[in-house]
Design an enzyme around this catalytic site. Structure first.
Site, PDB file in Angstrom:
ATOM      1  N   TYR A  73       0.829  -1.213   0.000  1.00  0.00           N
ATOM      2  CA  TYR A  73       0.000   0.000   0.000  1.00  0.00           C
ATOM      3  C   TYR A  73       0.862   1.260   0.000  1.00  0.00           C
ATOM      4  O   TYR A  73       0.479   2.279  -0.568  1.00  0.00           O
ATOM      5  CB  TYR A  73      -1.020  -0.026   1.150  1.00  0.00           C
ATOM      6  CG  TYR A  73      -2.225  -0.865   0.772  1.00  0.00           C
ATOM      7  CD1 TYR A  73      -3.264  -0.306   0.038  1.00  0.00           C
ATOM      8  CD2 TYR A  73      -2.284  -2.211   1.088  1.00  0.00           C
ATOM      9  CE1 TYR A  73      -4.346  -1.076  -0.355  1.00  0.00           C
ATOM     10  CE2 TYR A  73      -3.371  -2.981   0.696  1.00  0.00           C
ATOM     11  CZ  TYR A  73      -4.395  -2.412  -0.029  1.00  0.00           C
ATOM     12  OH  TYR A  73      -5.466  -3.174  -0.432  1.00  0.00           O
ATOM     13  N   GLN A 107     -15.098   3.585  -6.875  1.00  0.00           N
ATOM     14  CA  GLN A 107     -14.483   2.435  -6.208  1.00  0.00           C
ATOM     15  C   GLN A 107     -12.991   2.693  -6.023  1.00  0.00           C
ATOM     16  O   GLN A 107     -12.288   1.896  -5.419  1.00  0.00           O
ATOM     17  CB  GLN A 107     -14.663   1.182  -7.061  1.00  0.00           C
ATOM     18  CG  GLN A 107     -16.112   0.799  -7.289  1.00  0.00           C
ATOM     19  CD  GLN A 107     -16.249  -0.192  -8.432  1.00  0.00           C
ATOM     20  OE1 GLN A 107     -16.114  -1.386  -8.248  1.00  0.00           O
ATOM     21  NE2 GLN A 107     -16.510   0.328  -9.622  1.00  0.00           N
ATOM     22  N   ASN A 108     -12.511   3.791  -6.583  1.00  0.00           N
ATOM     23  CA  ASN A 108     -11.077   4.068  -6.548  1.00  0.00           C
ATOM     24  C   ASN A 108     -10.671   4.679  -5.212  1.00  0.00           C
ATOM     25  O   ASN A 108     -11.426   5.442  -4.612  1.00  0.00           O
ATOM     26  CB  ASN A 108     -10.687   5.014  -7.689  1.00  0.00           C
ATOM     27  CG  ASN A 108     -11.014   4.409  -9.040  1.00  0.00           C
ATOM     28  OD1 ASN A 108     -11.236   3.211  -9.142  1.00  0.00           O
ATOM     29  ND2 ASN A 108     -11.037   5.234 -10.064  1.00  0.00           N
ATOM     30  N   HIS A 125     -14.652   2.513  -1.498  1.00  0.00           N
ATOM     31  CA  HIS A 125     -13.606   1.602  -1.016  1.00  0.00           C
ATOM     32  C   HIS A 125     -12.534   2.311  -0.199  1.00  0.00           C
ATOM     33  O   HIS A 125     -11.447   1.762   0.009  1.00  0.00           O
ATOM     34  CB  HIS A 125     -12.976   0.852  -2.204  1.00  0.00           C
ATOM     35  CG  HIS A 125     -13.933  -0.103  -2.872  1.00  0.00           C
ATOM     36  ND1 HIS A 125     -13.667  -0.731  -4.066  1.00  0.00           N
ATOM     37  CD2 HIS A 125     -15.163  -0.551  -2.494  1.00  0.00           C
ATOM     38  CE1 HIS A 125     -14.690  -1.512  -4.400  1.00  0.00           C
ATOM     39  NE2 HIS A 125     -15.614  -1.408  -3.468  1.00  0.00           N
ATOM     40  N   CYS A 133      -6.210   3.037  12.646  1.00  0.00           N
ATOM     41  CA  CYS A 133      -5.867   2.010  13.625  1.00  0.00           C
ATOM     42  C   CYS A 133      -6.601   0.725  13.258  1.00  0.00           C
ATOM     43  O   CYS A 133      -7.801   0.743  12.994  1.00  0.00           O
ATOM     44  CB  CYS A 133      -6.286   2.493  15.016  1.00  0.00           C
ATOM     45  SG  CYS A 133      -6.152   1.191  16.260  1.00  0.00           S
ATOM     46  N   CYS A 156      -3.346   3.078  21.190  1.00  0.00           N
ATOM     47  CA  CYS A 156      -3.619   1.739  21.729  1.00  0.00           C
ATOM     48  C   CYS A 156      -2.542   0.708  21.381  1.00  0.00           C
ATOM     49  O   CYS A 156      -2.589  -0.420  21.862  1.00  0.00           O
ATOM     50  CB  CYS A 156      -4.984   1.239  21.274  1.00  0.00           C
ATOM     51  SG  CYS A 156      -5.015   0.702  19.563  1.00  0.00           S
ATOM     52  N   GLY A 193     -15.264   2.964 -16.659  1.00  0.00           N
ATOM     53  CA  GLY A 193     -13.986   2.306 -16.357  1.00  0.00           C
ATOM     54  C   GLY A 193     -14.042   1.311 -15.221  1.00  0.00           C
ATOM     55  O   GLY A 193     -13.100   1.218 -14.439  1.00  0.00           O
ATOM     56  N   ASN A 219     -16.363   2.552 -21.510  1.00  0.00           N
ATOM     57  CA  ASN A 219     -15.315   1.581 -21.189  1.00  0.00           C
ATOM     58  C   ASN A 219     -14.591   1.205 -22.471  1.00  0.00           C
ATOM     59  O   ASN A 219     -15.180   1.224 -23.548  1.00  0.00           O
ATOM     60  CB  ASN A 219     -15.951   0.328 -20.556  1.00  0.00           C
ATOM     61  CG  ASN A 219     -14.939  -0.521 -19.803  1.00  0.00           C
ATOM     62  OD1 ASN A 219     -13.931  -0.948 -20.347  1.00  0.00           O
ATOM     63  ND2 ASN A 219     -15.211  -0.753 -18.531  1.00  0.00           N
TER      64      ASN A 219
END
Ligand code: OAD
Length: 269
Positions: A73, A107-108, A125, A133, A156, A193, A219
């Site tokens: 990520y 959704q990006n 998303h 956390c 924490c 897309g 698309n």
């Protein structure tokens, strides 16, 4: 899908856009492809061609290999920080300014819609720029990623994780509720897309259609959503969307990549 050629489908879509009261745009990785962000499922270039989603984008993957997931990520976060919105993102921001009500449902996780100026935005998303956390879900503004370990929550001690939705996780209820409400209310839904492989996002076009909206897919290629769309515009979103904006509002100041006031649609290569 209605049996129409590209020019006719384009004209009908531009007309619907110009007259729309409420537009919803459901977007997927394809809208950011022309910015240089890889999609997930395209052959050769899609991320899931090279990486296994179960190894990288599930709670179990993070529990078993947190550093691998964190680093993946981090790589994607740095990648999207280094790219820019493209004319498709800007065209959607323009549509938001031109119609009474508009919502981008994406959704990006790359944040490019916001950077292009879209303010009515649902990030189904999550957003890769944020970190939270892993125990309490609190969004963390700063973290130290200098060491060899995944950084921990200062409050924490739990591991931090990207604030994105992984496979097997629920979407934020307020996000999917707002998206479904838009799908029910809109009179035009642009589906841009996305392969339509991931639910619940993939169910939004059929919901919109069942509630009376015109559904138009933009698309490069056919998808599982194509058959239920009213029109399919095949080609790059970065060409088609600005051309639609130009055609719908020829006199508007425009960001578009095609000549202003153009009346006939460009035929994508
Ligand atoms: P996909 O990679 O599944 O699909 C990308 C779509 O974009 C394909 O249908 C391409 O044909 C199309 N495309 C590529 N370039 C384009 C261009 N320039 N113009 C127009 N279309 C283009 O990506 P998504 O549908 O967004 O979820 O994937 C949905 C979800 O699956 C993602 O949000 C992610 C992924 O796994 C999670 O990580 C939870």
């Amino acid at each position: 899908m209605r049996d129409t050629d590209y020019e006719s489908a384009f004209e009908q879509t531009a007309r619907a856009l110009a007259g729309a009261r409420c537009v919803a745009a459901l977007t997927g990785a394809g809208i950011s492809a022309e910015s240089g962000v890889p999609t997930f499922r395209d052959a050769q270039t899609g991320l899931w061609e090279k990486f296994d989603p179960l190894q990288l984008a599930t709670p179990r993957a993070f529990a078993e290999h947190p550093k691998l997931v964190w680093d993946w990520y981090t790589w994607r976060r740095e990648l999207v920080a280094g790219v820019k919105p493209n004319p498709a993102h800007y065209a959607l921001a323009e549509i938001e300014r031109a119609v009474p009500e508009c919502m981008v449902i994406t959704q990006n996780v790359d944040g490019l819609h916001r950077r292009a100026g879209s303010r009515k935005l649902i990030e189904l998303h999550g957003n890769i720029a944020r970190v939270k956390c892993s125990r309490e879900g609190t969004v963390v503004e700063r973290w130290d990623s200098a060491g060899d370990e995944v950084p921990r929550c200062a409050a924490c001690g739990a591991l931090l994780r990207p604030d994105v939705v992984w496979f097997e996780e629920m979407l934020a209820p307020e996000a999917i509720d707002a998206a479904e409400s838009m799908a029910r209310r809109c009179d035009l839904m642009l589906v841009i897309g996305t392969s339509g492989e991931v639910y619940p996002a993939a169910a939004l076009p059929s919901l919109a259609k069942a509630c009376g909206a015109l559904v138009v897919e933009i698309n490069l290629s056919a998808t599982t959503l194509s058959a239920s769309a009213d029109y399919c515009l095949r080609g790059p979103a970065g060409t088609i969307l600005p051309a639609l904006v130009n055609d719908a509002w020829p006199d508007a100041s425009s960001i578009v990549a095609t000549p202003r006031g153009r009346r006939s649609p460009p035929r994508p290569a």
